[in-house]
Design an enzyme around this catalytic site. Structure first.
Site, short mmCIF file in Angstrom:
data_model
loop_
_atom_site.label_atom_id
_atom_site.label_comp_id
_atom_site.label_asym_id
_atom_site.label_seq_id
_atom_site.Cartn_x
_atom_site.Cartn_y
_atom_site.Cartn_z
N LYS A 1 -4.59 -6.36 4.07
CA LYS A 1 -3.63 -5.45 4.73
C LYS A 1 -3.89 -4.07 4.15
O LYS A 1 -3.37 -3.73 3.08
CB LYS A 1 -2.21 -5.91 4.45
CG LYS A 1 -1.20 -5.57 5.52
CD LYS A 1 -1.10 -4.10 5.88
CE LYS A 1 -0.22 -3.32 4.93
NZ LYS A 1 -0.23 -1.86 5.25
N GLY B 1 -0.98 -0.49 -5.79
CA GLY B 1 -0.06 0.45 -5.15
C GLY B 1 1.02 0.87 -6.14
O GLY B 1 0.83 0.79 -7.36
N SER B 2 2.15 1.26 -5.61
CA SER B 2 3.20 1.82 -6.46
C SER B 2 3.94 0.70 -7.22
O SER B 2 3.96 -0.45 -6.80
CB SER B 2 4.19 2.60 -5.61
OG SER B 2 4.81 1.73 -4.69
N THR B 3 4.56 1.09 -8.32
CA THR B 3 5.33 0.12 -9.11
C THR B 3 6.52 -0.38 -8.29
O THR B 3 6.86 -1.58 -8.34
CB THR B 3 5.78 0.76 -10.43
OG1 THR B 3 4.61 1.05 -11.20
CG2 THR B 3 6.68 -0.15 -11.24
N GLY C 1 5.26 -2.92 -6.03
CA GLY C 1 4.88 -4.06 -6.87
C GLY C 1 6.07 -4.98 -7.15
O GLY C 1 5.96 -6.20 -7.13
N GLU D 1 -1.93 -4.01 -9.74
CA GLU D 1 -2.29 -2.76 -10.41
C GLU D 1 -1.39 -1.69 -9.85
O GLU D 1 -1.47 -1.34 -8.68
CB GLU D 1 -3.76 -2.43 -10.17
CG GLU D 1 -4.18 -1.27 -11.05
CD GLU D 1 -5.40 -0.58 -10.55
OE1 GLU D 1 -6.41 -1.25 -10.31
OE2 GLU D 1 -5.34 0.64 -10.36
N CYS E 1 -4.51 6.16 -9.57
CA CYS E 1 -3.44 5.55 -10.37
C CYS E 1 -3.61 5.82 -11.87
O CYS E 1 -2.64 5.96 -12.58
CB CYS E 1 -3.36 4.06 -10.08
SG CYS E 1 -4.96 3.27 -10.14
N GLU F 1 5.20 9.55 -11.82
CA GLU F 1 3.87 9.67 -11.24
C GLU F 1 3.92 10.63 -10.06
O GLU F 1 4.62 10.38 -9.08
CB GLU F 1 3.39 8.29 -10.78
CG GLU F 1 1.96 8.29 -10.31
CD GLU F 1 1.46 6.89 -10.01
OE1 GLU F 1 2.21 6.08 -9.44
OE2 GLU F 1 0.29 6.61 -10.36
P1 ADP Z 1 2.60 4.47 -1.32
O1 ADP Z 1 4.09 4.57 -1.47
O2 ADP Z 1 1.88 5.45 -2.14
O3 ADP Z 1 2.12 4.45 0.10
P2 ADP Z 1 2.67 1.64 -1.64
O4 ADP Z 1 2.65 0.91 -2.92
O5 ADP Z 1 3.94 1.64 -0.87
O6 ADP Z 1 2.19 3.10 -1.97
O7 ADP Z 1 1.51 1.12 -0.68
C1 ADP Z 1 0.39 0.38 -1.08
C2 ADP Z 1 0.15 -0.72 -0.07
O8 ADP Z 1 1.27 -1.59 -0.07
C3 ADP Z 1 -0.02 -0.25 1.37
O9 ADP Z 1 -1.00 -1.06 2.01
C4 ADP Z 1 1.35 -0.51 1.96
O10 ADP Z 1 1.31 -0.71 3.35
C5 ADP Z 1 1.73 -1.79 1.26
N1 ADP Z 1 3.18 -2.06 1.20
C6 ADP Z 1 4.20 -1.17 1.21
N2 ADP Z 1 5.40 -1.81 1.12
C7 ADP Z 1 5.13 -3.13 1.05
C8 ADP Z 1 5.93 -4.33 0.92
N3 ADP Z 1 7.26 -4.27 0.85
N4 ADP Z 1 5.29 -5.51 0.87
C9 ADP Z 1 3.96 -5.58 0.90
N5 ADP Z 1 3.15 -4.51 1.02
C10 ADP Z 1 3.72 -3.30 1.10
#
Ligand code: ADP
Length: 493
Positions: free
Chosen positions: A189, A242-244, A247, A264, A298, A398
């Protein structure tokens, strides 16, 4: 649709992109598209299919079928060969893939910051070598009678790969590589802001001989497709970058079927410069530790600690270096920094830049959005803040933009205390010519990586990972491969 140039990769000739399941382009069941923008111009670049839970389900069924079917009959040597064929295709399509990536997320196409072909190739060759190195163990036991005890290793199953937008082309190889090496299958995804290179790669994998269904890609929103993948009952492992905050959502979603996770997450990495450092190397090294990829990394070393006796000199050097960087059109020769990914990211970064002086930091250089011919895109000047304390918002949160927060220190003990006073623990840097100082920092810093007299080097055999709220599970190296394997003990009487 605006200005789809004839120089753009043929993949964009049809800018309406579908999802990739079982080796085929298919429309999402509920239909619908999400626009994806060129961050250098703000124009719509393509339309991404809005996959949702039902599409994720189809993709997982396809991945499970491939896992139990054709892919399970591949020998390790055959999996290795498939990776090698993919490497050949990757080399042939490198220009096309990096162009797609530049258009999609703004990374400069030329110049030394471009994702190197050699780096991609070396990463995948490492995973190709791992395909033939996986093995169990025979363990001598102390049981009565004649019992043989073995440890077997099996691929864990279907892996969900949730890919961020800051380096999708490279980021996906950290999932595809171990998946192919171990015999797992995947549903990827990619991020809604930058999915194109991941979609194109999926096609190339099939062309390389990876059976349909081994790597599927479902585009869509994080809250829909991403959340459905993270929660899916038949996904055995999720690899997330992605973001904490996201996560945390993934951890919750994993509870349903007790998925394995590799996370990560965010960072606020310290980069510590001692007075005895070689400043000719430290200034550009620290600067690029912050500014590479326009700060959207990151492990960016954005908390810069500088020993007080060289503080003024260093901050002047850092500001001058930032001013010398060419920010502009990612496709132009000579561009070193491209735009931020989106209006949302631009607003976030400028919000932090405004907050710095409100809390007492001094804006030394940069801090503005670039206008003129760049006004349509999301460009921000490389920025330096002085007089920062470790408790200010710009030193704690961050920013994910080209912003350095420079903090003075006096002693190595103080530097260590300040560096570790964070919820994160991803990267870190030390610049010093004194071995004692270096070793004190290497042992004392609470982070997954310490770079000494360098910053941001990565090798697939060594790997990378976070401590504290920067996540868990190693990316790269044999520790990562183990994460894609399930272990089984056999007692044979
Ligand atoms: P940012 O806020 O910088 O876009 P995210 O951590 O939200 O960073 O995004 C990283 C990835 O996680 C993207 O592919 C995003 O579509 C996906 N993502 C965002 N929210 C969710 C969620 N609740 N569950 C699974 N994947 C998600």
């Amino acid at each position: 649709m605006n200005n789809i140039s004839s120089d753009y990769p043929a993949f964009l000739a049809n800018p309406e992109k579908q999802i990739f399941i079982d080796g085929q382009w298919v429309a999402p069941l509920e239909g619908g598209f999400i626009p994806t923008h060129n961050p250098a111009t703000g124009e719509v670049l393509a339309q991404l299919a809005r996959g949702r839970a039902a599409d994720v389900d189809r993709a997982v069924i396809s991945a499970r079928r491939a896992f139990e079917g054709p892919w399970s009959r591949f020998t390790p040597a055959q999996r290795q060969q498939v990776i090698m064929r993919f490497v050949e295709l990757l080399e042939r399509h490198y220009e096309e893939l990096t162009m797609l990536e530049s258009l999609d997320m703004g990374a400069p196409l030329h110049g030394r910051l471009r994702p190197a072909k050699g780096g991609f190739v070396q990463t995948l060759l490492y995973y190709a070598s791992q395909a033939r190195s996986i093995h169990g163990e025979t363990i001598p036991n102390s049981l009565p009678g004649n019992v043989t005890t073995l440890i077997l290793k099996a691929p864990v199953g279907v892996v969900g790969g949730i890919i961020p937008w800051n380096a999708p082309l490279f980021g996906q190889f950290n999932v595809i590589g171990p998946v192919l090496a171990t015999g797992c299958t995947a549903v990827l995804k990619p991020a809604e802001d930058a999915s194109l290179s991941v979609l194109r790669t999926a096609e190339l994998l099939v062309e390389a001989g990876v059976p349909p269904g081994v790597v599927n890609v479902v585009t869509g929103l994080g809250s829909e497709a991403g959340a459905a993948l993270a929660a899916h009952r038949d996904v055995n492992r999720v690899a997330f970058t992605g973001s904490t905050a996201t996560g945390r959502e993934i951890i919750k979603a994993s509870a349903g079927n007790i998925k394995r996770l590799q996370l990560e997450l965010g960072g606020k990495s310290p980069d510590i410069v001692f007075a005895d450092a070689d400043l000719e190397r430290a200034v550009p090294g620290v600067a690029m530790g912050v500014y590479s990829n326009s700060g959207q990394i990151c492990f960016a070393g954005t908390r810069v600690f500088v020993q007080r006796s060289i503080y003024e000199q260093f901050i002047d050097g850092l500001a001058a270096y930032g001013r010398s960087l060419k920010v502009g059109d990612p496709l132009a020769v000579g561009t070193q920094l491209g735009p931020l990914i989106s209006q949302r990211q631009l607003d976030q970064v400028l919000g932090y830049v405004a907050k710095g002086p409100q809390e007492g930091a001094a804006l030394v250089s940069g801090g503005k959005r670039l206008g003129g011919p760049l006004a349509g895109g999301y460009f921000v000047e490389p920025t330096v803040f002085g007089n920062v304390t470790n408790t200010m918002t710009i030193a704690r949160e961050e920013i994910f933009g080209p912003v350095a927060s420079v903090i003075p220190f006096d002693t190595a003990d103080e530097a260590l205390t300040l560096a570790n006073a964070t919820d994160y623990g991803l990267g870190s840097g030390v610049w010093s010519s004194n071995l004692g100082t270096v070793m004190k920092m290497v042992h004392g810093i609470q982070a997954g990586t310490v770079w000494v007299n360098c910053y941001g080097l990565l090798d697939p055999a060594v790997g990378f990972g976070g401590w504290k709220q920067s996540g868990y599970g190693w990316k790269g190296g044999t520790a990562q491969i183990e994460g894609y394997l399930a272990q089984k003990a056999a007692y044979i009487a």
